[in-house]
Write a protein that holds these residues in place. Sequence first.
Motif, PDB file in Angstrom:
ATOM      1  N   ALA A  62       0.831  -1.207   0.000  1.00  7.23           N
ATOM      2  CA  ALA A  62       0.000   0.000   0.000  1.00  7.23           C
ATOM      3  C   ALA A  62       0.863   1.253   0.000  1.00  7.23           C
ATOM      4  O   ALA A  62       0.466   2.299  -0.550  1.00  7.23           O
ATOM      5  CB  ALA A  62      -0.935  -0.013   1.212  1.00  7.23           C
ATOM      6  N   ASP A  63       2.039   1.166   0.595  1.00  4.32           N
ATOM      7  CA  ASP A  63       2.908   2.342   0.662  1.00  4.32           C
ATOM      8  C   ASP A  63       3.849   2.435  -0.526  1.00  4.32           C
ATOM      9  O   ASP A  63       4.737   3.282  -0.575  1.00  4.32           O
ATOM     10  CB  ASP A  63       3.715   2.333   1.955  1.00  4.32           C
ATOM     11  N   GLY A  64       3.680   1.524  -1.512  1.00  3.03           N
ATOM     12  CA  GLY A  64       4.511   1.556  -2.713  1.00  3.03           C
ATOM     13  C   GLY A  64       5.807   0.761  -2.572  1.00  3.03           C
ATOM     14  O   GLY A  64       6.547   0.610  -3.537  1.00  3.03           O
ATOM     15  N   ARG A  65       6.126   0.278  -1.402  1.00  6.06           N
ATOM     16  CA  ARG A  65       7.361  -0.509  -1.205  1.00  6.06           C
ATOM     17  C   ARG A  65       7.110  -1.957  -1.604  1.00  6.06           C
ATOM     18  O   ARG A  65       6.009  -2.483  -1.428  1.00  6.06           O
ATOM     19  CB  ARG A  65       7.796  -0.440   0.251  1.00  6.06           C
ATOM     20  N   TRP A  66       8.172  -2.541  -2.161  1.00 10.16           N
ATOM     21  CA  TRP A  66       8.037  -3.935  -2.589  1.00 10.16           C
ATOM     22  C   TRP A  66       8.040  -4.844  -1.356  1.00 10.16           C
ATOM     23  O   TRP A  66       8.952  -4.824  -0.536  1.00 10.16           O
ATOM     24  CB  TRP A  66       9.192  -4.310  -3.517  1.00 10.16           C
ATOM     25  N   VAL A  67       6.985  -5.675  -1.286  1.00  9.27           N
ATOM     26  CA  VAL A  67       6.830  -6.543  -0.118  1.00  9.27           C
ATOM     27  C   VAL A  67       6.917  -8.012  -0.502  1.00  9.27           C
ATOM     28  O   VAL A  67       6.990  -8.867   0.378  1.00  9.27           O
ATOM     29  CB  VAL A  67       5.494  -6.262   0.584  1.00  9.27           C
ATOM     30  N   ASP A  68       6.924  -8.326  -1.806  1.00  9.42           N
ATOM     31  CA  ASP A  68       6.966  -9.723  -2.237  1.00  9.42           C
ATOM     32  C   ASP A  68       7.251  -9.748  -3.731  1.00  9.42           C
ATOM     33  O   ASP A  68       7.346  -8.702  -4.380  1.00  9.42           O
ATOM     34  CB  ASP A  68       5.625 -10.409  -1.933  1.00  9.42           C
ATOM     35  N   TYR A  69       7.426 -10.955  -4.274  1.00  7.98           N
ATOM     36  CA  TYR A  69       7.502 -11.073  -5.726  1.00  7.98           C
ATOM     37  C   TYR A  69       6.895 -12.398  -6.147  1.00  7.98           C
ATOM     38  O   TYR A  69       6.868 -13.365  -5.406  1.00  7.98           O
ATOM     39  CB  TYR A  69       8.909 -10.881  -6.275  1.00  7.98           C
ATOM     40  N   HIS A  70       6.349 -12.363  -7.436  1.00 18.12           N
ATOM     41  CA  HIS A  70       5.801 -13.562  -8.057  1.00 18.12           C
ATOM     42  C   HIS A  70       6.872 -14.281  -8.853  1.00 18.12           C
ATOM     43  O   HIS A  70       7.754 -13.629  -9.432  1.00 18.12           O
ATOM     44  CB  HIS A  70       4.651 -13.203  -9.026  1.00 18.12           C
ATOM     45  N   THR A  94       4.140 -16.798  -4.762  1.00 17.81           N
ATOM     46  CA  THR A  94       4.976 -15.695  -4.278  1.00 17.81           C
ATOM     47  C   THR A  94       6.124 -16.228  -3.455  1.00 17.81           C
ATOM     48  O   THR A  94       6.136 -17.377  -3.027  1.00 17.81           O
ATOM     49  CB  THR A  94       4.146 -14.726  -3.429  1.00 17.81           C
ATOM     50  N   LEU A  95       7.080 -15.337  -3.252  1.00 18.55           N
ATOM     51  CA  LEU A  95       8.251 -15.682  -2.428  1.00 18.55           C
ATOM     52  C   LEU A  95       7.831 -16.077  -1.025  1.00 18.55           C
ATOM     53  O   LEU A  95       8.321 -17.058  -0.478  1.00 18.55           O
ATOM     54  CB  LEU A  95       9.219 -14.490  -2.392  1.00 18.55           C
ATOM     55  N   ARG A  96       6.929 -15.345  -0.439  1.00 20.68           N
ATOM     56  CA  ARG A  96       6.545 -15.617   0.949  1.00 20.68           C
ATOM     57  C   ARG A  96       5.738 -16.909   1.062  1.00 20.68           C
ATOM     58  O   ARG A  96       5.662 -17.491   2.138  1.00 20.68           O
ATOM     59  CB  ARG A  96       5.758 -14.436   1.513  1.00 20.68           C
ATOM     60  N   PRO A 118       8.826 -18.439   3.368  1.00 21.26           N
ATOM     61  CA  PRO A 118       8.476 -17.253   4.158  1.00 21.26           C
ATOM     62  C   PRO A 118       9.563 -16.830   5.135  1.00 21.26           C
ATOM     63  O   PRO A 118       9.750 -15.632   5.355  1.00 21.26           O
ATOM     64  CB  PRO A 118       7.200 -17.698   4.887  1.00 21.26           C
ATOM     65  N   ASP A 119      10.306 -17.771   5.707  1.00 21.08           N
ATOM     66  CA  ASP A 119      11.305 -17.419   6.738  1.00 21.08           C
ATOM     67  C   ASP A 119      12.511 -16.693   6.153  1.00 21.08           C
ATOM     68  O   ASP A 119      13.242 -16.025   6.886  1.00 21.08           O
ATOM     69  CB  ASP A 119      11.771 -18.683   7.460  1.00 21.08           C
ATOM     70  N   GLU A 120      12.717 -16.837   4.860  1.00 21.62           N
ATOM     71  CA  GLU A 120      13.888 -16.225   4.242  1.00 21.62           C
ATOM     72  C   GLU A 120      13.520 -15.117   3.262  1.00 21.62           C
ATOM     73  O   GLU A 120      14.387 -14.612   2.539  1.00 21.62           O
ATOM     74  CB  GLU A 120      14.710 -17.299   3.515  1.00 21.62           C
ATOM     75  N   ALA A 121      12.253 -14.732   3.222  1.00 25.09           N
ATOM     76  CA  ALA A 121      11.772 -13.794   2.195  1.00 25.09           C
ATOM     77  C   ALA A 121      12.514 -12.471   2.233  1.00 25.09           C
ATOM     78  O   ALA A 121      12.901 -11.916   1.180  1.00 25.09           O
ATOM     79  CB  ALA A 121      10.259 -13.580   2.353  1.00 25.09           C
ATOM     80  N   ASP A 122      12.712 -11.903   3.391  1.00 25.15           N
ATOM     81  CA  ASP A 122      13.340 -10.575   3.480  1.00 25.15           C
ATOM     82  C   ASP A 122      14.753 -10.576   2.913  1.00 25.15           C
ATOM     83  O   ASP A 122      15.200  -9.581   2.322  1.00 25.15           O
ATOM     84  CB  ASP A 122      13.361 -10.115   4.935  1.00 25.15           C
ATOM     85  N   ILE A 123      15.495 -11.707   3.078  1.00 26.81           N
ATOM     86  CA  ILE A 123      16.869 -11.781   2.562  1.00 26.81           C
ATOM     87  C   ILE A 123      16.862 -11.678   1.046  1.00 26.81           C
ATOM     88  O   ILE A 123      17.593 -10.881   0.431  1.00 26.81           O
ATOM     89  CB  ILE A 123      17.545 -13.083   3.014  1.00 26.81           C
ATOM     90  N   TRP A 124      15.989 -12.468   0.367  1.00 27.20           N
ATOM     91  CA  TRP A 124      15.971 -12.494  -1.094  1.00 27.20           C
ATOM     92  C   TRP A 124      15.363 -11.217  -1.664  1.00 27.20           C
ATOM     93  O   TRP A 124      15.780 -10.748  -2.739  1.00 27.20           O
ATOM     94  CB  TRP A 124      15.207 -13.730  -1.581  1.00 27.20           C
ATOM     95  N   LEU A 125      14.348 -10.652  -0.984  1.00 26.32           N
ATOM     96  CA  LEU A 125      13.785  -9.366  -1.429  1.00 26.32           C
ATOM     97  C   LEU A 125      14.860  -8.286  -1.454  1.00 26.32           C
ATOM     98  O   LEU A 125      14.919  -7.467  -2.395  1.00 26.32           O
ATOM     99  CB  LEU A 125      12.627  -8.945  -0.510  1.00 26.32           C
ATOM    100  N   GLU A 126      15.698  -8.253  -0.432  1.00 28.25           N
ATOM    101  CA  GLU A 126      16.756  -7.258  -0.366  1.00 28.25           C
ATOM    102  C   GLU A 126      17.762  -7.449  -1.492  1.00 28.25           C
ATOM    103  O   GLU A 126      18.171  -6.480  -2.144  1.00 28.25           O
ATOM    104  CB  GLU A 126      17.453  -7.354   0.995  1.00 28.25           C
ATOM    105  N   ARG A 127      18.165  -8.714  -1.754  1.00 27.63           N
ATOM    106  CA  ARG A 127      19.153  -8.990  -2.794  1.00 27.63           C
ATOM    107  C   ARG A 127      18.621  -8.606  -4.181  1.00 27.63           C
ATOM    108  O   ARG A 127      19.244  -7.828  -4.920  1.00 27.63           O
ATOM    109  CB  ARG A 127      19.522 -10.480  -2.766  1.00 27.63           C
TER     110      ARG A 127
END
Length: 697
Positions: free
Chosen positions: A67-75, A96-98, A102-111
């Motif tokens: 909702a805030d425009g930030r990427w929170v996941d990917y297909h 989706t990634l999550r 789900p436990d590692e989603a933030d690591i791959w989203l950042e990369r």
Amino acid sequence: MSLRSHSESHDQLHTLREALDQERDRNACLTRELGQLREQVREAERYRFLFETMEEGFCIIQFIAGADGRWVDYHHLMANPAYCRHAGLPDVVGRTLREVIPDEADIWLERFGHVARTGEPIYFEHELYATNRYLGLAAIRVEPAEHHQVAVIFRDVTARKRAEMALQVLNTQLEQRIEQALAERKVFADLIDASVACVQVVDRQMRWQAINAATRVEFQRIFAFQPEIVAPLSVEFAAATDDCQRSLALWRRALAGEAFMTIEAFGQGDGRRHYEMRFAPLLGSGDDPLGAYLFAYDVTERIEEQQRLAHAEHALRQAQKMEAVGQLTGGVAHDFNNLLGGILGALDLAGQRLQQQRHDAVPPLLGNAQDAAQRAASLVHRLLAFSRQQTLLPEPTAVTALVDGMRDLIARSVGPHIEVYCQSDDDLWTVRIDPPQLESALLNLCINARDAIVASGTVSITCHNVALDEHQAAPLDLSPGQYVRISVSDTGRGMDPQVLARAVDPFFTTKPLGQGTGLGLSMIFGFVRQSGGQIKIDSILGQGTCVNLYLPRHHSAAPRMPAPIDAAIPVPSAQAARHVVVVEDEVAMRVVIGEVLEDLGHQAQMYENGPQVLAALQASTAPDLLISDVGLPGGLNGRQVAGALRLRYPGLKVLFVTGYDETAALRDGALEEGMSVLTKPFSLKQLATRVNRMLQD
């Protein structure tokens, strides 16, 4: 048909032709488009084939904004079969990634988000914790950027990564081990360098490879130099001293592959020290000889202590002998007085018969006196042999003859109230022992038996051949084999188990104070064990004791006893008269020797002591033989007189006569060539035979 109609028909035909041409053009265009489409399909199929069969995992992902425009996941828009093979994650397309991890989603989203935002390709390796795999990944942005898509290609590098990690762990362990080994080596090096032992290592070319501080100190003291690493021993030990040559010889043995221990003394005078030296070859991993090493320990104090102990043991053994001799005194004096009484009585009667002109009665009386004198001489020689102090070497010994020779001595020692029985196997084996020590042991055992008998009783000495198997030898702490068992048993009061258990302990005795040292059995035990045998004591309180000596059989015959020499009066020698000098302080003995020499046809010069003979022979020609007592008055003994005359007359033959045992002539050193000893009393035949033999040699 009218002109108008014809014109209309022509227009329609033209229109139709134009329509046909347009249709033909459209068909051609469609054909071209269809060909292009077919080519695109074929190209797509080729890419699909590559997509489906490529070895690397591949996927295209598209980021999802919140909702805030930030990427929170990917297909996962698409993924090839290798994706599951490498990542271990099946059926990811459309998820989706999550949903997937789900436990590692933030690591791959950042990369991957960084790639989508910046357009900068990346390559990195990371562990996929969900499947416990290491992946090597490359990611690029798919244009246009506003699609927010990233293409990812990757491979499973788990094996390589784990190998690298294992290698890293191994390297770390190896470094730790090296550090530990170096630390241990330093500790051992410091310990060896600070050790009191002298440590040396040499290579096959006999060059020093390791030397500790103690070695340098001892070398400086003994050889007046300090060894240096890589210096050759042959050069450093070039001096032709005994210490240097012995050192080189020992190293050569070790370099030849011999491991051995030896005790050697090095140095001179008060600085001479004893070292226990342990040499061994130094071997490589393939048992190839690399050199040799030495550990040397200063054992001077131990050697000196052993020497002091040996002297003390010798003194104790001699004290024990003299204690036994002291206990013999009463019986010996009684028997000796009896013998002297017989001799004096026979001589008195012989004198009376001569005065009475009864000459036929004189020879038997003189024979009785001579027999009694021979028995007295035998008794004295036995006591001298028993009490002498020198240590004799073991020798093959016939035990039966030894026991028979002691029978009278033992009988006198135990007294008339005790009967002595001796019995041996007819073919008793030979043993290798020190005969005087065995005599001492038997006499001590018989005296102990006498002291254990209250009133009257018996002492039995039996000697048997025994063969011990493993079961019989083991309780005796002996090796299986053949032994001579000498048993001394008595009918005395015996010992209880407590006393029996301590019977061979040094200084343990049940005798009253002043009547025993407590060393008898312990010294017998030591003598028997040193001879390779064992002692076993059986005793029953109130019934008696039996002491068994087991001595190993020696497989060689004992030397035969010399045949008795005929006591007949000597006959004159057939050789030319010789000049014989006699030095004897006892008048009667001097007269007898002079008479024998004259009967042999020789010229005898008689002197009472050393100064007389040295003065009388000052300007005399060299005599052919010197006969001298060992113990002389006047300040010079027989050895000194012989030495002085031999300086004056080199090669002078000397016959010593002594009333002590034969070793009295050896106290000042071994007999030289041309010297001999004759012990008193001797028969006239013995003296004549010895003189003739020495003058003929």
